[in-house]
Design an enzyme around this catalytic site. Structure first.
Site, mmCIF file in Angstrom:
data_model
loop_
_atom_site.group_PDB
_atom_site.id
_atom_site.type_symbol
_atom_site.label_atom_id
_atom_site.label_comp_id
_atom_site.label_asym_id
_atom_site.label_seq_id
_atom_site.Cartn_x
_atom_site.Cartn_y
_atom_site.Cartn_z
ATOM 1 N N ALA A 184 0.836 -1.219 0.000
ATOM 2 C CA ALA A 184 0.000 0.000 0.000
ATOM 3 C C ALA A 184 0.864 1.260 0.000
ATOM 4 C CB ALA A 184 -0.937 -0.003 1.203
ATOM 5 N N TYR A 185 1.927 1.243 0.758
ATOM 6 C CA TYR A 185 2.812 2.402 0.817
ATOM 7 C C TYR A 185 3.425 2.702 -0.545
ATOM 8 C CZ TYR A 185 6.687 5.387 2.326
ATOM 9 O OH TYR A 185 7.570 6.414 2.473
ATOM 10 N N ALA A 186 3.954 1.668 -1.179
ATOM 11 C CA ALA A 186 4.578 1.854 -2.493
ATOM 12 C C ALA A 186 3.546 2.287 -3.528
ATOM 13 C CB ALA A 186 5.277 0.572 -2.936
#
Length: 150
Positions: A146-148
């Site tokens: 999700a962060y990437a």
């Protein structure tokens, strides 16, 4: 007129560096970070006239309340540094609940959009909105899904 700079994620390393840079340039600061981040203590070292607010950038109602509050403090915004982000859970993609993925997108995408939309309404020509991004968006790591992606 003194320029007003809003910095989200102000309690983190990049956020603190941004506070110092804008303070050195003579800007009035509005430091924003999560509840419990003690962002008021961090920004107070730059003078009594600096402002702070703790809020969840993934919560639209808290963002709306922030802008209502800020409107009572200042009649303009010159700079918004969208620096806050919800970091990776480091869980493998197969073990990442959709709710965690959604939370990350709320904070990392929708929050900065809502902040930028409201800041732009209060800016005059020459204002600036800066969005911090991560190199993680260019690299493959199945534990930072999700962060990437955000």
């Amino acid at each position: 007129m003194t320029k007003l700079a809003i910095i989200t994620g102000a309690a983190g390393g990049i956020g603190q560096a941004l506070l110092a840079e804008f303070a050195e340039a003579g800007h009035r600061l509005v430091a924003v970070d999560l509840p419990g981040s003690h962002v008021a203590d961090l920004v107070s070292r730059f003078g009594d006239h600096q402002l702070s607010r703790e809020l969840e950038l993934g919560d639209e109602a808290q963002i709306a309340a922030f802008w209502s509050w800020l409107d009572s403090q200042s009649d303009h915004v010159d700079i918004l540094a969208n620096n806050a982000a919800l970091g990776p859970t480091m869980a493998p993609t197969l073990n990442t609940p959709l709710s965690d993925f959604r939370s990350t997108f709320q904070v990392n995408l929708y929050g900065p959009f809502a902040m930028a939309r409201e800041a732009a309404k209060r800016m005059k020509p020459g204002g600036a909105i800066v969005n911090t991004a991560s190199h993680a968006g260019l690299l493959f790591n199945p534990r930072r899904n999700a962060y990437a992606a955000s």
